[in-house]
Enzyme design. Structure first.
Site, PDB file in Angstrom:
ATOM      1  CB  THR A  85      -0.971  -0.005   1.196  1.00 42.18           C
ATOM      2  OG1 THR A  85      -0.230  -0.192   2.397  1.00 42.18           O
ATOM      3  CG2 THR A  85      -1.997  -1.109   1.049  1.00 42.18           C
ATOM      4  CE  LYS A 129       0.523  -3.498   3.253  1.00 42.08           C
ATOM      5  NZ  LYS A 129       0.046  -2.414   4.164  1.00 42.08           N
ATOM      6  CB  THR A 172       2.978  -5.951  12.947  1.00 41.41           C
ATOM      7  OG1 THR A 172       2.709  -7.318  12.729  1.00 41.41           O
ATOM      8  CG2 THR A 172       3.497  -5.797  14.340  1.00 41.41           C
ATOM      9  CD  GLU A 199       2.593   5.387   6.771  1.00 43.93           C
ATOM     10  OE1 GLU A 199       1.798   4.774   6.044  1.00 43.93           O
ATOM     11  OE2 GLU A 199       2.243   5.991   7.799  1.00 43.93           O
ATOM     12  CG  ASN A 208       0.005   8.616   8.660  1.00 48.17           C
ATOM     13  OD1 ASN A 208      -0.659   7.615   8.474  1.00 48.17           O
ATOM     14  ND2 ASN A 208       1.326   8.582   8.780  1.00 48.17           N
ATOM     15  CB  THR A 262      -5.802  12.688  -0.753  1.00 47.16           C
ATOM     16  OG1 THR A 262      -4.447  12.523  -0.310  1.00 47.16           O
ATOM     17  CG2 THR A 262      -6.579  13.507   0.240  1.00 47.16           C
TER      18      THR A 262
END
EC number: 2.3.1.35
Length: 473
Positions: free
Chosen positions: A201, A230, A241, A328, A468, A473
């Site tokens: 993702t 992933k 997780t 991230e 985040n 979007t």
């Protein structure tokens, strides 16, 4: 599970200049162009994969923005296999989690044929309709395998989903894509890698590992273990997780397989943290088809079991660490080691508290050797035995990645005169180890045991907030 982010193209990654707070990760699947140069080193150029397992990915277009990249994945065994799984502890367990639990319970971990995964939609908090969708995915794979189920409660395929919570799957698209994926099943390295991409993702690179090994009872027989995972955000365990699928051609009974996976996950996927959030979908599954032959592992007391436990745990740790490296907005990969604890559980609880601390994570992003934040986290760790943390015997240090001497920050509760220039140099590196010694540096001192706990985490950057804030979007 919330990870609606796939590699940089199943939802393109938009890289912004530093002045714009770094990179924005929209839902996207990593491709050769979008994968950051710094992450390419984590993608294997080759691999050796377990016998009897076939994999493939196919494009369904789960998200309308994905017009070409695979977002449905299949991992199938040519023969029925043993299976075990560990699931999220989040109370809002997604439909695929509930269905996979039912499949394993119904079959008692035996006779499983594989796993079907979609990215782009979590199928979480979707009511009865979501459960029916997950069951249809499982049944469709069984049909393709030539072993159609007699009903929705009799399927032999586990289901996983990842993406945005609260949205129904475009189930017709997925059901149409499953036969396409099934017709492309193969065992080549390129197919395994493409399948690992299909489950992503907001990941910036596909996470795939494989290895060969032998066992004491069959020293001349080669076995294989492969795994893909992933995850880049909403990562914090128990068991929450990410998604992970591990496959081996060792013959292992369902009960022994469950014990092996539980031990490995507690020291790997349940010992990582990116943001402290526990997802609704996260699942780690282990499949063993015995295709390589040899003596079956049926008890937890055999030499083969002990060897397999060590091999699987080490492998799972390496796979889980790839998730942290793709956190991230992350710029650092940090290991926190808590040693000289009365128990592994206490050591891990303290390490987990440090790993979750936003103040520790932001200090490390800012390359600030602010050890007071680490000490603060140690002091408020919950659920540990009385007397585990005693300020007068607690020491904290940084262990540099280059193998040079530790930089001592606190020794037996007393602050050291820190060389700030050296601290700054150490914090320039991508990798760092924080060592917390609960026994004042002396193993077993004052009745303490020699147990240690490990945790792996990343820092918090401006980019994490940006990613985040723009997630849907």
């Amino acid at each position: 599970m919330r990870n609606p982010k796939s590699f940089c193209v199943v939802a393109g990654f938009v890289r912004l200049p530093k002045s714009s707070l770094g990179q924005v990760r929209y839902y996207s699947i990593p491709n050769d162009v979008s994968i950051p140069a710094s992450k390419g080193k984590f993608i294997p150029g080759s691999g050796t994969y377990p016998k009897g397992f076939l994999v493939a990915g196919a494009h369904a277009g789960v998200k309308e923005s994905n017009t070409q990249f695979p977002d449905v994945a299949l991992i199938c065994s040519e023969t029925p296999c043993s299976a075990a799984a560990v699931f999220t502890t989040n109370k809002f367990q997604a439909a695929p989690v509930q269905v996979s639990k039912q499949v394993l319970e119904k079959r008692q971990g035996a006779g499983i044929r594989g796993v079907v995964i979609n990215s782009g939609c979590a199928n979480a908090v979707t009511g009865k309709g979501g459960l029916e969708d997950a069951k249809m995915m499982s049944a469709k794979v069984d049909e393709c395998n030539g072993t159609p189920s007699t009903g929705p409660q009799d399927t032999s395929t586990l289901v996983m989903s990842t993406g945005v919570i609260g949205q129904r799957l475009p189930i017709k698209k997925i059901l149409d894509a499953i036969p396409t994926a099934h017709s492309n099943l193969a065992s080549t390295h390129s197919t395994w890698l493409a399948t690992a991409r299909a489950i992503c993702t907001t990941d910036t690179f596909p996470k795939l590992l494989s290895r060969t090994f032998t066992l004491p009872s069959s020293p001349n027989r080669q076995y294989c273990l492969a795994g893909m995972t992933k995850g880049a955000g909403m990562i914090h365990p128990n068991m929450a997780t990410l998604l992970g699928i591990l496959c081996t051609d060792v013959p292992i009974s369902p009960s022994a397989l469950k014990a092996l996976l539980t031990h490995a996950v507690s020291r790997s996927f349940n010992a990582i943290s990116i943001d402290g959030d526990t997802s609704t979908n996260d699942t780690i599954a282990l499949l063993a088809n015995g295709a390589a032959g040899g003596e079956a592992i049926t008890t937890t007391s055999s030499q083969d079991y002990a060897a397999m436990q060590t091999i699987l745990t080490s492998f799972a740790q390496s796979l889980a660490q790839l998730v942290v490296r793709d956190g991230e907005g992350a710029t650092k990969f940090i290991t926190v080691r808590v040693c000289n604890s009365p128990s592994h559980a206490d050591a891990k609880a303290i390490a987990s508290t440090i790993a979750r601390s936003p103040l520790v994570k932001t200090a490390l992003y800012g390359k600030d050797a602010n050890w007071g934040r680490i000490l603060c986290a140690i002091g408020y760790a919950q659920g540990i035995a009385e007397g585990t943390v005693v300020p007068e015997r607690t020491s904290v240090s940084f262990r540099p990645v280059d193998g040079s001497a530790e930089l001592k920050l606190l020794v037996n509760g007393e602050p050291e005169a820190v060389d700030e220039e050296r601290a700054a140099r150490i914090l320039q590196d991508e990798d760092l180890e924080i060592v917390v010694d609960l026994g004042g540096g002396q193993k077993g001192e004052k009745g303490l045991g020699g147990e240690e706990g490990l945790y792996w985490f990343c820092d918090f950057s401006h980019e994490y907030v940006t990613i985040n804030g723009d997630y849907r979007t």
